[in-house]
Design an enzyme around this catalytic site. Structure first.
Site, PDB file in Angstrom:
ATOM      1  N   ASP A 150       0.739  -1.198   0.210  1.00 52.74           N
ATOM      2  CA  ASP A 150       0.183   0.023   0.147  1.00 52.74           C
ATOM      3  C   ASP A 150       0.807   1.208   0.134  1.00 52.74           C
ATOM      4  O   ASP A 150       0.517   2.329  -0.600  1.00 52.74           O
ATOM      5  CB  ASP A 150      -0.986   0.027   1.032  1.00 52.74           C
ATOM      6  CG  ASP A 150      -0.039   0.030   2.529  1.00 52.74           C
ATOM      7  OD1 ASP A 150       0.642  -0.882   2.800  1.00 52.74           O
ATOM      8  OD2 ASP A 150      -0.575   0.793   3.183  1.00 52.74           O
TER       9      ASP A 150
ATOM     10  N   THR B 165       3.799  -8.329  -1.295  1.00 50.38           N
ATOM     11  CA  THR B 165       3.886  -8.027   0.183  1.00 50.38           C
ATOM     12  C   THR B 165       3.828  -9.350   0.756  1.00 50.38           C
ATOM     13  O   THR B 165       2.692  -9.748   0.238  1.00 50.38           O
ATOM     14  CB  THR B 165       3.294  -6.547   0.688  1.00 50.38           C
ATOM     15  OG1 THR B 165       3.343  -6.884   2.099  1.00 50.38           O
ATOM     16  CG2 THR B 165       1.961  -6.751   0.276  1.00 50.38           C
TER      17      THR B 165
ATOM     18  N   ASP C 212      -2.380  -7.839   2.882  1.00 50.52           N
ATOM     19  CA  ASP C 212      -3.395  -6.786   3.424  1.00 50.52           C
ATOM     20  C   ASP C 212      -3.831  -5.611   2.426  1.00 50.52           C
ATOM     21  O   ASP C 212      -3.978  -4.383   2.596  1.00 50.52           O
ATOM     22  CB  ASP C 212      -2.506  -5.932   4.334  1.00 50.52           C
ATOM     23  CG  ASP C 212      -1.296  -5.263   3.795  1.00 50.52           C
ATOM     24  OD1 ASP C 212      -0.462  -4.576   4.449  1.00 50.52           O
ATOM     25  OD2 ASP C 212      -0.901  -5.297   2.456  1.00 50.52           O
TER      26      ASP C 212
HETATM   27  O1  F6P Z   1       5.364  -5.083   4.746  1.00 48.29           O
HETATM   28  C1  F6P Z   1       6.047  -6.204   4.851  1.00 48.29           C
HETATM   29  C2  F6P Z   1       6.866  -6.246   6.177  1.00 48.29           C
HETATM   30  O2  F6P Z   1       7.530  -7.524   6.268  1.00 48.29           O
HETATM   31  C3  F6P Z   1       5.860  -6.277   7.490  1.00 48.29           C
HETATM   32  O3  F6P Z   1       5.295  -7.421   7.624  1.00 48.29           O
HETATM   33  C4  F6P Z   1       6.830  -5.650   8.155  1.00 48.29           C
HETATM   34  O4  F6P Z   1       6.391  -5.116   9.662  1.00 48.29           O
HETATM   35  C5  F6P Z   1       7.869  -4.633   7.721  1.00 48.29           C
HETATM   36  O5  F6P Z   1       7.761  -5.137   6.145  1.00 48.29           O
HETATM   37  C6  F6P Z   1       9.268  -4.694   7.955  1.00 48.29           C
HETATM   38  O6  F6P Z   1       9.902  -3.747   7.218  1.00 48.29           O
HETATM   39  P1  F6P Z   1      11.372  -3.656   7.089  1.00 48.29           P
HETATM   40  O7  F6P Z   1      12.082  -4.710   6.340  1.00 48.29           O
HETATM   41  O8  F6P Z   1      11.820  -2.206   6.499  1.00 48.29           O
HETATM   42  O9  F6P Z   1      12.062  -3.714   8.554  1.00 48.29           O
END
Ligand code: F6P
Length: 320
Positions: A103, A126, A130
């Site tokens: 999103d 993703t 969601d």
């Molecule tokens: O949106 C995918 C995701 O894996 C989420 O489930 C998680 O909260 C977030 O990305 C973590 O982001 P980063 O890899 O930037 O820490």
């Protein structure tokens, strides 16, 4: 429509490479030129744009991650940064951009199309599953498979010691990964952001299963009580009788080879995205609904939360 570009943005997901491969191969077959934008929107601002060929996407269908890399881009959030991005697209004579992400990725694309006359197509990539407009996002089923295999392993050692494990999974503020993982592993309880976590109910539920060999509680990272570590610390205070452990699966769920289903989903969405551009159906997300390709205006494809109905309640609470 002569020249198109593709980028990946946000949290990487297994299957993104399969989508990139499909976009590139079908575009080349349709006699389009294809450019890869590396490092997400930051790469668009920094002009990290290179032509892609059939061989650029060879031997990647089975690999997790993204050959185009990803980034969280501050520059793209500024008008100045988006102006630079637009200049770079003009310089390469790029007519349209396919963005693979979640999103946040789509919000950036919508902002850009409101300021510049360059169409975008969104592909839902993703692990969180969601997004409004698609039954599944690329990466979700792979992440659930990985989580399930990890939890199965934990169940073995939990049984050896009659332990209670709080296991945290990703999903940001949606509980789709937790719900699927919990049901697939026969978890004793599943805590998701969409429902209020009640440790008294948990206590009662566990008491009814005192003869069980172990207890597994799946916790979504966005749970209202702040995740597995916080919940375990609170539960320990009033339940010294349990041998309690925690495990945060975290970024493990982002890696690994995509499942066959995610590779097939990625291929279908990638092909449909290019065909949408050729048919001049712009600024839509290509999703899958009841196993059919579905196109939804990009600005409607916002975060979509679980709706826990009686069926899901039964699966969570009556089977374990
Ligand atoms: O949106 C995918 C995701 O894996 C989420 O489930 C998680 O909260 C977030 O990305 C973590 O982001 P980063 O890899 O930037 O820490």
């Amino acid at each position: 429509m002569k020249n198109i570009a593709v980028l990946t943005s946000g949290g990487d997901a297994p299957g993104m490479n399969a989508a990139i491969r499909a976009v590139v191969r079908i575009a080349l077959l349709e006699k389009l030129k294809v450019f890869g934008i590396y490092n997400g929107y930051q790469g668009l601002v920094d002009n990290q744009i290179l032509p892609l060929h059939k061989k650029s996407v060879g031997n990647i269908i089975h690999r997790g991650g993204t050959i185009l890399k990803s980034a969280r881009s501050k520059d793209f959030q500024s008008k100045e940064g988006r102006n630079k991005a637009y200049q770079n697209l003009v310089e390469h004579q790029i007519d349209a951009v396919i963005v693979i992400g979640g999103d946040g990725t789509f919000a950036g694309a919508i902002q850009f199309t409101q300021e510049f006359n360059i169409p975008f197509i969104g592909i839902p990539g993703t692990i969180d599953n969601d997004l409004f407009g698609t039954d599944y996002t690329i990466g979700f089923k792979s992440a659930v498979q990985t989580a399930m295999e990890c939890v199965d392993k934990i169940r073995d050692t939990a049984n050896a010691f009659k332990r209670l494990f709080f296991i945290e999974v990703m999903g940001r503020d949606v509980g789709a990964i937790a719900l699927a993982t919990g049901i697939a592993t026969g978890a004793e309880d599943i805590f998701i952001p969409e429902t209020k976590t009640n440790l008294i109910d948990l206590s009662e539920r566990l008491k009814r299963g005192t003869d069980k060999e172990s207890y597994i509680i799946i916790v979504s990272e966005g749970d209202d009580k702040g995740g597995a570590e916080n919940i375990a610390a609170e539960f320990k205070k009033t339940h010294p009788e349990y041998d309690i452990k925690t495990l945060v699966l975290g970024h493990l769920l982002r890696g690994g080879n995509p499942t066959a289903e995610d590779r097939i989903l990625a291929a279908r969405l990638g092909v449909a995205a290019v065909q949408s551009l050729i048919q001049k159906e712009f600024n839509v997300m290509i999703g899958i609904q009841r196993n059919e390709i579905a196109k939804t205006p990009l600005h409607l494809c916002k975060k979509h939360f679980l709706k826990i109905n009686e069926e899901w309640e039964n699966l969570i609470y009556k089977l374990s």
